[in-house]
Design a protein around this motif. Structure first.
Motif, PDB file in Angstrom:
ATOM      1  N   ASP A   1      30.221  91.380  54.762  1.00  0.00           N
ATOM      2  CA  ASP A   1      29.444  92.624  54.800  1.00  0.00           C
ATOM      3  C   ASP A   1      28.460  92.669  53.632  1.00  0.00           C
ATOM      4  O   ASP A   1      27.288  93.031  53.808  1.00  0.00           O
ATOM      5  CB  ASP A   1      30.374  93.835  54.733  1.00  0.00           C
ATOM      6  N   ARG A   2      28.944  92.317  52.457  1.00  0.00           N
ATOM      7  CA  ARG A   2      28.084  92.375  51.268  1.00  0.00           C
ATOM      8  C   ARG A   2      26.943  91.370  51.358  1.00  0.00           C
ATOM      9  O   ARG A   2      25.802  91.662  50.990  1.00  0.00           O
ATOM     10  CB  ARG A   2      28.934  92.118  50.018  1.00  0.00           C
ATOM     11  N   ALA A   3      27.242  90.171  51.877  1.00  0.00           N
ATOM     12  CA  ALA A   3      26.196  89.157  52.012  1.00  0.00           C
ATOM     13  C   ALA A   3      25.094  89.622  52.959  1.00  0.00           C
ATOM     14  O   ALA A   3      23.896  89.442  52.677  1.00  0.00           O
ATOM     15  CB  ALA A   3      26.802  87.847  52.514  1.00  0.00           C
ATOM     16  N   MET A   4      25.483  90.248  54.079  1.00  0.00           N
ATOM     17  CA  MET A   4      24.484  90.715  55.030  1.00  0.00           C
ATOM     18  C   MET A   4      23.685  91.889  54.477  1.00  0.00           C
ATOM     19  O   MET A   4      22.497  92.056  54.795  1.00  0.00           O
ATOM     20  CB  MET A   4      25.151  91.096  56.345  1.00  0.00           C
TER      21      MET A   4
ATOM     22  N   PRO B   1      37.131  87.174  52.375  1.00  0.00           N
ATOM     23  CA  PRO B   1      37.302  88.583  52.762  1.00  0.00           C
ATOM     24  C   PRO B   1      36.154  89.045  53.660  1.00  0.00           C
ATOM     25  O   PRO B   1      35.001  88.656  53.466  1.00  0.00           O
ATOM     26  CB  PRO B   1      37.279  89.335  51.422  1.00  0.00           C
ATOM     27  N   LEU B   2      36.480  89.869  54.652  1.00  0.00           N
ATOM     28  CA  LEU B   2      35.432  90.405  55.517  1.00  0.00           C
ATOM     29  C   LEU B   2      34.414  91.201  54.700  1.00  0.00           C
ATOM     30  O   LEU B   2      33.230  91.235  55.047  1.00  0.00           O
ATOM     31  CB  LEU B   2      36.049  91.294  56.604  1.00  0.00           C
TER      32      LEU B   2
ATOM     33  N   GLU C   1      38.226  84.959  63.170  1.00  0.00           N
ATOM     34  CA  GLU C   1      38.018  86.382  62.884  1.00  0.00           C
ATOM     35  C   GLU C   1      36.781  86.572  62.014  1.00  0.00           C
ATOM     36  O   GLU C   1      35.980  87.493  62.237  1.00  0.00           O
ATOM     37  CB  GLU C   1      39.244  86.964  62.177  1.00  0.00           C
ATOM     38  N   ARG C   2      36.620  85.698  61.035  1.00  0.00           N
ATOM     39  CA  ARG C   2      35.497  85.823  60.114  1.00  0.00           C
ATOM     40  C   ARG C   2      34.171  85.437  60.771  1.00  0.00           C
ATOM     41  O   ARG C   2      33.157  86.116  60.585  1.00  0.00           O
ATOM     42  CB  ARG C   2      35.768  84.986  58.863  1.00  0.00           C
ATOM     43  N   THR C   3      34.173  84.369  61.535  1.00  0.00           N
ATOM     44  CA  THR C   3      32.915  83.985  62.188  1.00  0.00           C
ATOM     45  C   THR C   3      32.532  84.989  63.269  1.00  0.00           C
ATOM     46  O   THR C   3      31.341  85.280  63.451  1.00  0.00           O
ATOM     47  CB  THR C   3      33.012  82.566  62.778  1.00  0.00           C
TER      48      THR C   3
END
Length: 374
Positions: A362-365, A357-358, A289-291
């Protein structure tokens, strides 16, 4: 799921392919172990040895080994590979087939056998569209072993081990699998892979410390490996210190020459207890799900994906490149923003795990967006 960890809120931990964070229970276990040492010395040593046995049992279940006797606990992947490389008997002219882009641990050890007349034949993955076929094509009558990583550390490419295992089994070749980038991330089954050797340190996807590694040797091959290290722990009657007529242990403990790393063993055993409670199928589902979410974020932005898109070719590593932006500079900038990642294979390597956490993805991107704006 995130309550099993206590990572600081401002950190984007996307570096399980390097060194993973310890679960909360592992940190607490180590703290108790340290306090016990400080207050009671080694009074509880029999209980410590019981933890060591539980770790062997968990590792045996993790890979589908028949018995905990099949599991040796060594210091590192490199040590495990060296035990194999220098335990086997080679004949001048033998060759080993592998991959050019491997992490140095799975390259240097085989190259070091050149002094015995053994050749390491390396497949260039960048020039291959079917790595299993191309690895098989490199084999000839003098090939003794295919030695590969299950998952490539830079690109995240996952090999079809069952296909390689079928070939090796049918042709009398050995299969050595460096599983460090897969164990703890997705299910592994010895019955399917037919691997003769499996090695992996515990500090990546298994969420343990550095300094404790798995070495599996197929039981029928165990006594074929010449021993190059000797000490009290590797003998059959390791508790009988006065005995002089020693023999190597019949179990995989024969590859462990000295005192075990009980501190690391306590930590890794606790980490694997978490993975077992969740179940590897569930861990793998959550990780996918995360990848998949991360792939969607990368594709939305038009970044260059260096990891294969095909689900069967991926594990937990996603590597990408931002066109026109030097990856080394972007890596430094991301780390300065507490986005814990790696610069590998010419790109940025993100490696989340099942608990990430998803929102962290989002924050990393968003950090990537900010740092790459013209």
């Amino acid at each position: 799921m995130t309550d099993a960890f206590h990572l600081t809120a401002d950190l984007c931990h996307l570096n399980h392919a390097a060194v993973g964070p310890w679960p909360r229970r592992s940190a607490e276990t180590v703290a108790r172990f340290a306090l016990e040492n400080a207050s009671q010395g080694s009074l509880a040593y029999p209980q410590w040895v019981a933890v060591e046995q539980r770790l062997r049992e968990r590792l045996a279940r993790l890979i589908g080994a028949g018995s905990s006797d099949d599991i040796a606990l060594v210091k590192s992947t490199s040590e495990a590979l060296s035990i194999i490389a220098y335990g086997l008997t080679w004949t001048e002219g033998d060759n080993i087939v592998g991959i050019a882009q491997e992490f140095p641990s799975n390259r240097i050890v085989w190259e070091s056998l050149a002094g015995q007349g053994v050749t390491w034949r390396a497949l260039d993955l960048d020039a291959s569209t079917d790595p299993e076929s191309d690895l098989i094509a490199l084999c000839d009558a003098r090939t003794r072993m295919i030695a590969v990583s299950w998952v490539q550390y830079a690109s995240g490419l996952r090999l079809d081990l069952a296909r390689l295992g079928d070939f090796c089994h049918a042709n009398g070749l050995l299969l050595c699998v460096d599983a460090i980038q897969g164990l703890g991330a997705l299910p592994f089954d010895l019955a399917t892979t037919q691997a003769d050797f499996v090695v992996a340190d515990g500090h990546k996807w298994m969420l343990g410390p550095e300094g404790v590694a798995l070495l599996y040797v197929r039981p029928t091959l165990r006594e074929d490996l010449a021993l190059r290290q000797f000490g009290w722990h590797m003998v059959e009657d390791s508790g009988d210190f006065d005995r002089t007529d020693w023999t190597p242990a019949s179990s995989a403990r024969r590859f462990e020459c000295g005192s075990p790393n009980l501190l690391g063993i306590h930590a890794l055993e606790a980490s694997l207890s978490l993975l077992e409670e969740i179940g590897m199928e569930r861990v793998w589902s959550l990780l996918q799900e995360r990848t998949n979410h991360l792939l969607s974020l990368i594709e939305q932005r038009g970044f260059e994906l260096l990891t294969p898109r095909e689900p069967e070719r991926r594990a937990g590593i996603i590597t990408f490149r931002v066109p026109g932006v030097p990856s080394e500079r972007l890596y430094r900038d991301l780390m300065a923003q507490r986005v814990l990642c790696a610069h590998r294979g010419g790109g940025i390597r993100f490696s989340p795990h099942f608990h990430t956490p998803l929102a962290v993805l989002d924050r990393a991107m968003k950090h990537v967006d900010t740092l790459t704006q013209p």
